[in-house]
Design a protein around this motif. Structure first.
Motif, PDB file in Angstrom:
ATOM      1  N   LEU A  81       0.898  -1.139  -0.047  1.00  0.00           N
ATOM      2  CA  LEU A  81       0.030  -0.122   0.097  1.00  0.00           C
ATOM      3  C   LEU A  81       0.860   1.267  -0.059  1.00  0.00           C
ATOM      4  CD1 LEU A  81      -2.747  -0.720   2.670  1.00  0.00           C
ATOM      5  CD2 LEU A  81      -3.242  -0.186   0.193  1.00  0.00           C
ATOM      6  N   HIS A  82       0.858   1.868  -1.118  1.00  0.00           N
ATOM      7  CA  HIS A  82       1.743   3.155  -1.124  1.00  0.00           C
ATOM      8  C   HIS A  82       0.748   4.331  -0.896  1.00  0.00           C
ATOM      9  CE1 HIS A  82       5.395   1.975  -3.158  1.00  0.00           C
ATOM     10  NE2 HIS A  82       4.481   0.852  -3.432  1.00  0.00           N
ATOM     11  N   GLY A  83       1.288   5.662  -0.514  1.00  0.00           N
ATOM     12  CA  GLY A  83       0.449   6.874  -0.387  1.00  0.00           C
ATOM     13  C   GLY A  83       0.629   7.276   1.011  1.00  0.00           C
ATOM     14  N   SER A  84      -0.076   8.462   1.236  1.00  0.00           N
ATOM     15  CA  SER A  84      -0.123   9.072   2.503  1.00  0.00           C
ATOM     16  C   SER A  84      -1.228   9.152   3.526  1.00  0.00           C
ATOM     17  CB  SER A  84       0.378  10.643   2.364  1.00  0.00           C
ATOM     18  OG  SER A  84       0.313  11.419   3.249  1.00  0.00           O
ATOM     19  N   THR A  85      -1.177   9.115   4.649  1.00  0.00           N
ATOM     20  CA  THR A  85      -2.244   9.376   5.857  1.00  0.00           C
ATOM     21  C   THR A  85      -2.264  10.664   6.029  1.00  0.00           C
ATOM     22  OG1 THR A  85      -0.822   8.577   7.345  1.00  0.00           O
ATOM     23  CG2 THR A  85      -1.940   6.989   6.316  1.00  0.00           C
ATOM     24  N   GLU A  86      -1.822  11.682   5.278  1.00  0.00           N
ATOM     25  CA  GLU A  86      -1.633  13.150   5.707  1.00  0.00           C
ATOM     26  C   GLU A  86      -2.294  13.813   4.827  1.00  0.00           C
ATOM     27  OE1 GLU A  86       2.512  14.187   6.798  1.00  0.00           O
ATOM     28  OE2 GLU A  86       2.413  12.573   8.492  1.00  0.00           O
ATOM     29  N   GLY A  87      -3.123  13.414   3.782  1.00  0.00           N
ATOM     30  CA  GLY A  87      -3.690  14.130   2.693  1.00  0.00           C
ATOM     31  C   GLY A  87      -2.838  14.665   1.732  1.00  0.00           C
ATOM     32  N   ASP A 165      -7.069   7.368   0.418  1.00  0.00           N
ATOM     33  CA  ASP A 165      -5.916   8.013   0.005  1.00  0.00           C
ATOM     34  C   ASP A 165      -4.560   7.267  -0.369  1.00  0.00           C
ATOM     35  OD1 ASP A 165      -7.357  10.278   0.402  1.00  0.00           O
ATOM     36  OD2 ASP A 165      -6.475  10.768   2.357  1.00  0.00           O
ATOM     37  N   LEU A 166      -4.954   5.927  -0.133  1.00  0.00           N
ATOM     38  CA  LEU A 166      -4.001   4.890  -0.553  1.00  0.00           C
ATOM     39  C   LEU A 166      -4.078   3.978  -1.568  1.00  0.00           C
ATOM     40  CD1 LEU A 166      -3.485   3.742   3.343  1.00  0.00           C
ATOM     41  CD2 LEU A 166      -2.242   5.460   1.875  1.00  0.00           C
ATOM     42  N   HIS A 167      -3.223   3.292  -2.174  1.00  0.00           N
ATOM     43  CA  HIS A 167      -3.384   2.700  -3.467  1.00  0.00           C
ATOM     44  C   HIS A 167      -2.359   1.579  -3.441  1.00  0.00           C
ATOM     45  CE1 HIS A 167      -1.245   6.449  -4.019  1.00  0.00           C
ATOM     46  NE2 HIS A 167      -0.307   5.864  -4.707  1.00  0.00           N
ATOM     47  N   VAL A 168      -2.747   0.376  -4.450  1.00  0.00           N
ATOM     48  CA  VAL A 168      -1.802  -0.949  -4.358  1.00  0.00           C
ATOM     49  C   VAL A 168      -0.982  -0.778  -5.491  1.00  0.00           C
ATOM     50  CG1 VAL A 168      -1.861  -3.134  -4.322  1.00  0.00           C
ATOM     51  CG2 VAL A 168      -3.575  -2.011  -2.998  1.00  0.00           C
ATOM     52  N   VAL A 169       0.257  -1.440  -5.292  1.00  0.00           N
ATOM     53  CA  VAL A 169       1.347  -1.392  -6.180  1.00  0.00           C
ATOM     54  C   VAL A 169       1.626  -2.930  -6.095  1.00  0.00           C
ATOM     55  CG1 VAL A 169       3.515  -0.645  -7.420  1.00  0.00           C
ATOM     56  CG2 VAL A 169       1.909   0.977  -6.430  1.00  0.00           C
ATOM     57  N   GLN A 170       1.770  -3.656  -7.339  1.00  0.00           N
ATOM     58  CA  GLN A 170       2.541  -4.832  -7.183  1.00  0.00           C
ATOM     59  C   GLN A 170       3.822  -4.683  -8.276  1.00  0.00           C
ATOM     60  OE1 GLN A 170      -0.534  -7.566  -8.805  1.00  0.00           O
ATOM     61  NE2 GLN A 170      -0.409  -8.789  -6.596  1.00  0.00           N
ATOM     62  N   HIS A 171       4.818  -5.631  -7.833  1.00  0.00           N
ATOM     63  CA  HIS A 171       6.083  -5.574  -8.404  1.00  0.00           C
ATOM     64  C   HIS A 171       6.583  -6.521  -8.969  1.00  0.00           C
ATOM     65  CE1 HIS A 171       6.892  -1.369  -6.505  1.00  0.00           C
ATOM     66  NE2 HIS A 171       6.202  -1.998  -5.586  1.00  0.00           N
ATOM     67  N   GLY A 172       7.390  -6.729 -10.132  1.00  0.00           N
ATOM     68  CA  GLY A 172       7.983  -7.792 -10.850  1.00  0.00           C
ATOM     69  C   GLY A 172       7.618  -7.891 -12.085  1.00  0.00           C
ATOM     70  N   ILE A 173       8.392  -7.843 -13.100  1.00  0.00           N
ATOM     71  CA  ILE A 173       8.061  -7.614 -14.704  1.00  0.00           C
ATOM     72  C   ILE A 173       8.893  -8.723 -15.273  1.00  0.00           C
ATOM     73  CG2 ILE A 173       7.212  -5.595 -14.489  1.00  0.00           C
ATOM     74  CD1 ILE A 173      10.118  -4.671 -15.877  1.00  0.00           C
ATOM     75  N   ASP A 174       8.648  -9.176 -16.261  1.00  0.00           N
ATOM     76  CA  ASP A 174       9.129 -10.071 -17.303  1.00  0.00           C
ATOM     77  C   ASP A 174       9.285  -9.655 -18.641  1.00  0.00           C
ATOM     78  OD1 ASP A 174      10.347 -12.352 -18.389  1.00  0.00           O
ATOM     79  OD2 ASP A 174       8.454 -13.542 -18.277  1.00  0.00           O
ATOM     80  N   PRO A 175      10.113  -8.662 -19.075  1.00  0.00           N
ATOM     81  CA  PRO A 175       9.994  -7.981 -20.442  1.00  0.00           C
ATOM     82  C   PRO A 175      10.435  -9.088 -21.407  1.00  0.00           C
ATOM     83  CG  PRO A 175      11.923  -6.941 -18.981  1.00  0.00           C
ATOM     84  CD  PRO A 175      10.984  -7.739 -18.083  1.00  0.00           C
ATOM     85  N   MET A 206      -5.780   2.558  -7.913  1.00  0.00           N
ATOM     86  CA  MET A 206      -6.379   3.588  -6.901  1.00  0.00           C
ATOM     87  C   MET A 206      -7.854   3.381  -6.398  1.00  0.00           C
ATOM     88  SD  MET A 206      -4.787   7.166  -8.619  1.00  0.00           S
ATOM     89  CE  MET A 206      -5.430   8.204  -7.313  1.00  0.00           C
ATOM     90  N   VAL A 207      -7.951   3.714  -5.399  1.00  0.00           N
ATOM     91  CA  VAL A 207      -9.576   3.503  -4.909  1.00  0.00           C
ATOM     92  C   VAL A 207     -10.662   4.040  -6.111  1.00  0.00           C
ATOM     93  CG1 VAL A 207     -11.383   4.247  -3.388  1.00  0.00           C
ATOM     94  CG2 VAL A 207      -9.146   3.598  -2.420  1.00  0.00           C
ATOM     95  N   MET A 208     -11.255   3.126  -6.461  1.00  0.00           N
ATOM     96  CA  MET A 208     -12.378   3.475  -7.640  1.00  0.00           C
ATOM     97  C   MET A 208     -13.314   4.932  -7.374  1.00  0.00           C
ATOM     98  SD  MET A 208     -13.764  -0.223  -8.925  1.00  0.00           S
ATOM     99  CE  MET A 208     -14.918   0.695 -10.125  1.00  0.00           C
ATOM    100  N   GLY A 209     -13.005   5.791  -7.952  1.00  0.00           N
ATOM    101  CA  GLY A 209     -13.958   6.935  -7.871  1.00  0.00           C
ATOM    102  C   GLY A 209     -13.501   8.188  -6.566  1.00  0.00           C
ATOM    103  N   ALA A 210     -12.543   7.385  -5.706  1.00  0.00           N
ATOM    104  CA  ALA A 210     -12.040   8.313  -4.740  1.00  0.00           C
ATOM    105  C   ALA A 210     -11.217   9.546  -5.149  1.00  0.00           C
ATOM    106  CB  ALA A 210     -11.195   7.472  -3.706  1.00  0.00           C
ATOM    107  N   ALA A 211     -11.270  10.596  -4.542  1.00  0.00           N
ATOM    108  CA  ALA A 211     -10.543  11.695  -4.749  1.00  0.00           C
ATOM    109  C   ALA A 211      -9.018  11.494  -4.264  1.00  0.00           C
ATOM    110  CB  ALA A 211     -11.257  13.029  -3.978  1.00  0.00           C
ATOM    111  N   VAL A 212      -8.348  12.321  -5.050  1.00  0.00           N
ATOM    112  CA  VAL A 212      -6.772  11.992  -4.905  1.00  0.00           C
ATOM    113  C   VAL A 212      -6.546  12.795  -3.502  1.00  0.00           C
ATOM    114  CG1 VAL A 212      -4.552  12.329  -5.671  1.00  0.00           C
ATOM    115  CG2 VAL A 212      -6.279  11.632  -7.004  1.00  0.00           C
ATOM    116  N   GLY A 213      -5.786  12.283  -2.674  1.00  0.00           N
ATOM    117  CA  GLY A 213      -5.593  13.174  -1.455  1.00  0.00           C
ATOM    118  C   GLY A 213      -6.856  13.096  -0.495  1.00  0.00           C
ATOM    119  N   SER A 214      -6.787  13.981   0.401  1.00  0.00           N
ATOM    120  CA  SER A 214      -7.901  14.253   1.139  1.00  0.00           C
ATOM    121  C   SER A 214      -8.959  15.166   1.056  1.00  0.00           C
ATOM    122  CB  SER A 214      -7.344  14.577   2.831  1.00  0.00           C
ATOM    123  OG  SER A 214      -6.666  13.488   3.304  1.00  0.00           O
TER     124      SER A 214
END
Length: 264
Positions: A81-87, A165-175, A206-214
């Motif tokens: 989970l990436h992002g900020s809890t401070e808006g 305000d948070l979002h999910v990132v997965q890592h690991g690619i196979d170009p 990102m959260v569907m339809g949610a505003a970016v930040g607070s």
């Protein structure tokens, strides 16, 4: 005497309604929850996609469910989970963030968009940012490149409050499509012991339809998957009906009191 007795009766009739509302308020707060959906979309032309459900349990637990596909088969995929809890405003990156022009959006280039790690979505043990590269405790994709993950995490109240305000990132690619991580794209800028392929982001959501930040969009907090602000609507309805009933009883009591006074 009749007026006083009727007035006392009205007060007694209204008391249960007041008590009902008083009891409902803390019950609502304790049982309220937020639930958000996140759709993961590919980065680095990985073809990886998925769906995430974030469900708050009280004020300090978070259930995370992830179903993803198109990942590097048989390989562990760091996820956070990436992002900020401070808006602070963060969002998913795109190909234009590949500032060195090497054709790979690496984690350092993407971090300015999606922010630092807030929670490491490990399968066991520590979930702090310190476990961001704990590949031995990250889920692995199966032979078809599919990954299923579920874990209930202990989190701070700030995380629950700022889930949108948070979002999910997965890592690991196979170009190069050889179904494993190798050093064909060089070493990871995060840890030279790891190949770039192991740490580059493969998708983000990102959260569907949610505003970016607070800051809500248009003055209205959005988020199609959220129950925030609308938790337990039945409780509100019940409280409203009780209040209406109490008001009606009080009105009837007053009317009777006036008639008794006039007749007396």
């Amino acid at each position: 005497m009749t007026v006083q007795r009727t007035t006392r009766l009205a007060a007694l009739v209204a008391l249960p309604a007041a008590l009902t509302l008083a009891v409902a308020a803390p019950s609502l707060a304790a049982g309220s929850g937020k639930a958000y959906q996140i759709d993961l979309e590919q980065l680095n032309d990985s073809g990886a996609s998925g769906t995430v459900m974030l469900s708050a349990q009280g004020t300090n637990k978070l259930n995370v469910k992830i179903e993803a596909e198109g990942l590097t088969p048989g390989q562990p995929h760091a996820q956070h989970l990436h992002g900020s809890t401070e808006g602070i405003d963060f969002h998913c990156p795109d190909a234009s963030d590949d500032t060195d022009g090497d054709g790979i959006l690496n984690n350092t280039e993407a971090t300015k968009d999606y922010g630092d790690i807030n929670i490491s979505l490990t399968t066991s043990g520590d979930t702090t940012p310190d476990s961001g590269l704990a590949v031995d405790r990250m889920p692995a994709a199966d032979a078809q490149g599919k990954l299923s993950y579920e874990r209930t995490l202990a989190v701070s109240p700030d995380v629950i409050e700022h889930l949108k305000d948070l979002h999910v990132v997965q890592h690991g690619i196979d170009p190069n499509g050889n179904k494993k991580y190798d050093f064909g794209k060089g070493k990871s800028e995060l840890d030279p012991k790891l190949p770039q392929e192991a740490t580059a982001p493969t998708n983000c959501g990102m959260v569907m339809g949610a505003a970016v930040g607070s800051v809500p969009v248009g003055g209205v907090e959005t988020g199609s998957g959220s129950t925030d602000g609308m938790e337990a609507p039945g409780m509100f309805a019940a409280g409203g009906l009780t209040l209406v009933a109490a008001a009606g009883a009080l009105t009837v009591a007053r009317q009777r009191a006036r008639r008794s006074a006039q007749n007396g």
